[in-house]
Design a protein around this motif. Sequence first.
Motif, mmCIF file in Angstrom:
data_model
loop_
_atom_site.group_PDB
_atom_site.id
_atom_site.type_symbol
_atom_site.label_atom_id
_atom_site.label_comp_id
_atom_site.label_asym_id
_atom_site.label_seq_id
_atom_site.Cartn_x
_atom_site.Cartn_y
_atom_site.Cartn_z
ATOM 1 N N ARG A 8 2.274 12.979 12.804
ATOM 2 C CA ARG A 8 1.912 11.770 13.532
ATOM 3 C C ARG A 8 0.401 11.751 13.749
ATOM 4 N NH1 ARG A 8 6.682 12.815 17.254
ATOM 5 N NH2 ARG A 8 8.314 11.368 16.559
ATOM 6 N N ALA A 9 -0.200 10.622 13.464
ATOM 7 C CA ALA A 9 -1.646 10.485 13.644
ATOM 8 C C ALA A 9 -1.971 10.249 15.112
ATOM 9 C CB ALA A 9 -2.162 9.321 12.801
ATOM 10 N N SER A 10 -3.034 10.883 15.577
ATOM 11 C CA SER A 10 -3.468 10.681 16.959
ATOM 12 C C SER A 10 -4.637 9.702 17.049
ATOM 13 C CB SER A 10 -3.881 12.018 17.588
ATOM 14 O OG SER A 10 -4.941 12.609 16.852
ATOM 15 N N SER A 11 -5.254 9.384 15.903
ATOM 16 C CA SER A 11 -6.344 8.409 15.885
ATOM 17 C C SER A 11 -6.452 7.802 14.490
ATOM 18 C CB SER A 11 -7.677 9.053 16.263
ATOM 19 O OG SER A 11 -8.130 9.903 15.213
ATOM 20 N N GLU A 12 -7.091 6.652 14.412
ATOM 21 C CA GLU A 12 -7.273 5.997 13.127
ATOM 22 C C GLU A 12 -8.118 6.863 12.185
ATOM 23 O OE1 GLU A 12 -7.598 4.668 16.150
ATOM 24 O OE2 GLU A 12 -7.478 2.474 16.099
ATOM 25 N N THR A 13 -9.193 7.436 12.714
ATOM 26 C CA THR A 13 -10.077 8.246 11.878
ATOM 27 C C THR A 13 -9.371 9.506 11.385
ATOM 28 O OG1 THR A 13 -12.020 7.434 13.074
ATOM 29 C CG2 THR A 13 -12.274 9.462 11.792
ATOM 30 N N GLU A 14 -8.577 10.120 12.250
ATOM 31 C CA GLU A 14 -7.832 11.323 11.838
ATOM 32 C C GLU A 14 -6.890 10.994 10.691
ATOM 33 O OE1 GLU A 14 -4.036 12.793 13.719
ATOM 34 O OE2 GLU A 14 -5.469 14.185 14.629
ATOM 35 N N ALA A 15 -6.207 9.875 10.794
ATOM 36 C CA ALA A 15 -5.284 9.470 9.740
ATOM 37 C C ALA A 15 -6.032 9.210 8.430
ATOM 38 C CB ALA A 15 -4.519 8.222 10.166
ATOM 39 N N VAL A 25 -1.009 12.136 0.106
ATOM 40 C CA VAL A 25 -0.716 11.770 1.491
ATOM 41 C C VAL A 25 -0.621 10.259 1.582
ATOM 42 C CG1 VAL A 25 -1.602 11.747 3.852
ATOM 43 C CG2 VAL A 25 -1.822 13.807 2.459
ATOM 44 N N LYS A 26 0.408 9.759 2.265
ATOM 45 C CA LYS A 26 0.601 8.324 2.432
ATOM 46 C C LYS A 26 0.789 7.998 3.914
ATOM 47 C CE LYS A 26 0.831 7.231 -2.005
ATOM 48 N NZ LYS A 26 -0.125 6.301 -2.657
ATOM 49 N N PHE A 27 0.287 6.824 4.314
ATOM 50 C CA PHE A 27 0.573 6.312 5.648
ATOM 51 C C PHE A 27 1.977 5.716 5.653
ATOM 52 C CE2 PHE A 27 -4.111 5.229 5.253
ATOM 53 C CZ PHE A 27 -4.536 6.346 5.949
ATOM 54 N N ILE A 28 2.648 5.819 6.792
ATOM 55 C CA ILE A 28 3.916 5.126 6.958
ATOM 56 C C ILE A 28 3.919 4.405 8.296
ATOM 57 C CG2 ILE A 28 5.139 7.143 7.917
ATOM 58 C CD1 ILE A 28 7.646 6.022 6.404
ATOM 59 N N ALA A 29 4.367 3.143 8.255
ATOM 60 C CA ALA A 29 4.530 2.354 9.479
ATOM 61 C C ALA A 29 5.972 1.884 9.511
ATOM 62 C CB ALA A 29 3.534 1.202 9.493
ATOM 63 N N GLY A 30 6.237 0.663 8.994
ATOM 64 C CA GLY A 30 7.617 0.194 8.951
ATOM 65 C C GLY A 30 8.449 0.876 7.883
ATOM 66 N N GLY A 31 7.812 1.226 6.776
ATOM 67 C CA GLY A 31 8.499 1.934 5.699
ATOM 68 C C GLY A 31 9.399 1.064 4.838
ATOM 69 N N ILE A 49 2.019 10.350 6.928
ATOM 70 C CA ILE A 49 1.344 10.293 8.217
ATOM 71 C C ILE A 49 1.823 9.048 8.946
ATOM 72 C CG2 ILE A 49 -0.862 10.108 9.407
ATOM 73 C CD1 ILE A 49 -2.160 11.539 7.103
ATOM 74 N N ASP A 50 2.553 9.265 10.017
ATOM 75 C CA ASP A 50 3.109 8.173 10.807
ATOM 76 C C ASP A 50 2.015 7.615 11.717
ATOM 77 O OD1 ASP A 50 4.499 6.519 12.534
ATOM 78 O OD2 ASP A 50 6.207 7.871 12.721
ATOM 79 N N ILE A 51 1.707 6.322 11.555
ATOM 80 C CA ILE A 51 0.644 5.711 12.353
ATOM 81 C C ILE A 51 1.205 4.840 13.485
ATOM 82 C CG2 ILE A 51 -0.989 5.743 10.432
ATOM 83 C CD1 ILE A 51 -0.469 2.717 10.099
ATOM 84 N N ASN A 52 2.500 4.901 13.716
ATOM 85 C CA ASN A 52 3.137 3.983 14.658
ATOM 86 C C ASN A 52 2.712 4.166 16.108
ATOM 87 O OD1 ASN A 52 5.124 2.100 13.330
ATOM 88 N ND2 ASN A 52 5.730 4.039 12.384
ATOM 89 N N ARG A 53 2.168 5.340 16.457
ATOM 90 C CA ARG A 53 1.757 5.555 17.840
ATOM 91 C C ARG A 53 0.304 5.143 18.096
ATOM 92 N NH1 ARG A 53 4.736 11.021 20.165
ATOM 93 N NH2 ARG A 53 6.853 10.428 19.527
ATOM 94 N N LEU A 54 -0.375 4.672 17.071
ATOM 95 C CA LEU A 54 -1.745 4.215 17.266
ATOM 96 C C LEU A 54 -1.743 2.854 17.980
ATOM 97 C CD1 LEU A 54 -3.287 5.153 13.791
ATOM 98 C CD2 LEU A 54 -3.285 6.482 15.916
ATOM 99 N N THR A 70 -2.759 -4.049 12.880
ATOM 100 C CA THR A 70 -2.057 -3.763 11.627
ATOM 101 C C THR A 70 -0.582 -3.421 11.837
ATOM 102 O OG1 THR A 70 -2.301 -2.554 9.542
ATOM 103 C CG2 THR A 70 -2.521 -1.262 11.550
ATOM 104 N N LEU A 71 -0.214 -2.958 13.045
ATOM 105 C CA LEU A 71 1.166 -2.575 13.323
ATOM 106 C C LEU A 71 2.001 -3.701 13.942
ATOM 107 C CD1 LEU A 71 0.636 1.060 14.662
ATOM 108 C CD2 LEU A 71 1.452 0.356 12.408
ATOM 109 N N VAL A 72 1.418 -4.874 14.096
ATOM 110 C CA VAL A 72 2.203 -6.017 14.568
ATOM 111 C C VAL A 72 3.280 -6.315 13.537
ATOM 112 C CG1 VAL A 72 2.152 -8.487 15.082
ATOM 113 C CG2 VAL A 72 0.309 -6.995 15.897
#
Length: 328
Positions: A8-15, A25-31, A49-54, A70-72
């Motif tokens: 899980r990503a803790s920040s946009e830059t970390e991701a 490595v791939k980002f995942i949101a809704g999938g 890398i799950d970005i859903n908690r950003l 972006t997560l809307v």
Amino acid sequence: MRPFDYSRASSETEAAKAAAADSAVKFIAGGTNLLDLMKLQVETPRTLIDINRLPLKSIEAAGEGLRIGTLVTNSDLAADERVRRDYGVLSRAILAGASGQLRNKATTGGNLLQRTRCGYFYETNARCNKREPGSGCDGREGFNRILAILGTSESCIATHPSDMAVAMRVLDAVVETVKADGSTREIKIADLHKKPVNTPHIETHLTDGELITAVRLPAPLGGRHLYRKVRDRASYAFALVSVAAVVRMEEGRMAEVRLGFGGIGTVPWRSAEVEASLKGKAPDEALFAKAADILLADAKGFGDNDFKIDLMRRTLPAVLAEAVSGDA
């Protein structure tokens, strides 16, 4: 599905930094797209890398426009009162796409970056330059009914599948991103997607690891907003052809004309030449037919998809006629 690591990503830059360091490595949101591709082993990431908690899930006023995280989800975006009132073409395009269940999960950023639904891309035994660069394109001579007629190349004729992206192009949206070094930039939606030419596997102008954080809409255009999607069935089907239109009338003339096209291009399609042929002129059937001719001047069918040329030649004038009729 192959095994993969998950974090899980803790920040946009970390991701962005983690994704830039490793192409697997791939980002995942809704999938809603990525997981399907992983099941078929078209995509085989080592790490998700799950970005859903950003904190990227809000729709906020931005000057005279809106800023959409972006997560809307697609459902929340289409239902937002401001979007329905001021950006009707966007709401209508989103509601024309997928099913309610998928719209509840699919995200704004993910929708823009979804990959083609070309059957040869999904079939790992087929030749596909988008999936395996240099292997060839079976779509050109195979069953290509849903594939593109504009923006194609010797390497690829795959269609961009997004309805939302077509509306975003009409609205001149701007994409906000963050890079691995923490720097940010803005990309006009017209400059986000890349035509296939000789590198169909490179689908956008994003750099390695670059993460979409928001999409910004400018001030409302006014006028009438339409989205017509012609498809094989009434729901949960990708466009054969689609037209996003915003038309504002003044004194019997088309003072503002914005048109976007789906189902026919390798990227979400827009033509300045078509819009210029209509702007400032009084509505007329012959004028609408001429606009369709301009749009399709460079169109090329590949057999099964030849019908899209005639279908768009009928659809565009019909949408324009509705937009200026006063009944839209």
